[in-house]
Design an enzyme around this catalytic site. Structure first.
Site, PDB file in Angstrom:
ATOM      1  CG  HIS A 136      -3.511  -0.588  -1.122  1.00 42.30           C
ATOM      2  ND1 HIS A 136      -3.175   0.664  -0.661  1.00 42.30           N
ATOM      3  CD2 HIS A 136      -4.159  -0.394  -2.294  1.00 42.30           C
ATOM      4  CE1 HIS A 136      -3.613   1.577  -1.520  1.00 42.30           C
ATOM      5  NE2 HIS A 136      -4.216   0.967  -2.524  1.00 42.30           N
ATOM      6  CE  LYS A 140      -0.493  -0.157  -4.005  1.00 41.63           C
ATOM      7  NZ  LYS A 140      -0.543  -0.220  -5.470  1.00 41.63           N
TER       8      LYS A 140
END
Ligand SMILES: NC(=O)C1=CN([C@@H]2O[C@H](COP(=O)(O)OP(=O)(O)OC[C@H]3O[C@@H](n4cnc5c(N)ncnc54)[C@H](OP(=O)(O)O)[C@@H]3O)[C@@H](O)[C@H]2O)C=CC1
Ligand SMILES: O=C(O)C1=N[C@H](C(=O)O)C[C@H](O)C1
Length: 250
Positions: A136, A140
């Protein structure tokens, strides 16, 4: 045509929230009636007459938001990650007092990601080894991702149902974290890297062969068809629903 569904978005100026605001505004059958940010009172949902709230905030905020919505008879689509079994049990408890309300928790709204979780569940019983790598963007907040946690959970359940034992692993000496997080006996490795959005590989192995199931979201627009589908469906699914599988008929 029926009246458009009145929708409130929580976390409206965030990366996902701003896409959802746009998608709800553009769809012919939904109407944005509240765009709620961190500093705004949740009563904005009630004032706007929201029938459905979409939560795209933060694992620290999401439970309070769900509780408010359930208590006020507003259906909720939850995209925010971080809801494990204890949190889902609390949601079920609130819903017991408001059985007409629907709460739909979507670990991932992307159709390809939902399919990849299902494919992984199907493959699980055929392979001795399995590990998950989720990748990701570096902003995040949570690791592992909600998608990876859910994937590990369904893979572990499928392995158990097929009578498979623990994944083989002779490691006895390791640097902390080298083997990833243990989610229901499945190792999950989290990569955070500039340039990425949301990606996952489920790696399976057995004698002489491996299978890799990979999904990539390159753009947050990939999540919007699932967000809109959830908004359209949540009102006719009272109680708690986890995942989009039933909505997609898989
Ligand atoms: N299910 C799915 O398919 C997807 C889920 N997600 C999940 O959605 C969530 C949001 O992701 P993303 O948009 O990238 O994150 P962002 O940080 O970009 O957006 C989150 C928004 O929520 C607000 N917020 C943060 N904390 C609170 C709080 N305590 N109370 C109220 N609002 C708060 C933030 O406000 P402020 O601007 O003031 O910081 C921000 O506007 C994450 O949990 C992520 O994992 C993401 C993509 C897809
Ligand atoms: O934070 C994100 O970006 C994402 N969060 C969800 C998750 O935790 O799985 C869904 C998707 O992976 C994007």
């Amino acid at each position: 045509m029926n009246n458009p569904i009145k929708v409130g978005v929580l976390g409206a100026r965030g990366r996902m929230g701003s896409e959802a605001v746009r998608a709800v505004g553009e769809a012919p059958d939904t109407e944005l009636v509240a765009a709620i940010n961190r500093e705004d009172p949740l009563t904005g949902l009630v004032d706007g007459g929201a029938q459905v709230a979409v939560d795209l905030t933060h694992p620290d905020a999401v439970l309070d938001n769900i509780r408010f919505c359930v208590e006020h008879g507003i259906h909720v689509v939850v995209g925010t990650s971080g809801l494990g079994t204890p949190e889902l049990d609390r949601v079920r408890g609130w819903l017991a007092d408001r059985p007409e309300v629907g709460v739909l928790v979507a670990p991932n709204f992307a159709i390809g990601a939902v399919l990849s979780m299902r494919f992984a569940e199907l493959a699980a019983k055929f392979f001795e080894s399995v590990e998950i790598v989720e990748l990701h963007h570096p902003k995040k907040a949570d690791a592992p991702s909600g998608t990876a946690a859910r994937t590990a959970q369904v893979v572990a359940q499928a392995r158990a149902a097929a009578g498979l034992g623990a994944v083989p692993d002779a490691t006895t000496k390791e640097l902390d974290g080298a083997r990833g997080a243990d989610v229901d006996g499945v190792r999950v490795h989290s990569v955070r890297m500039t340039g990425l959005v949301a990606h996952q590989e489920v790696l399976f192995g057995t004698e002489g062969e491996t299978l890799t199931i990979r999904h990539d979201s390159y753009d947050r627009r990939s999540f919007m068809p699932g967000v809109l589908l959830s908004i359209r469906e949540v009102g006719s699914r009272p109680g708690l629903t986890v995942g989009l599988d039933a909505l997609l008929g898989i």
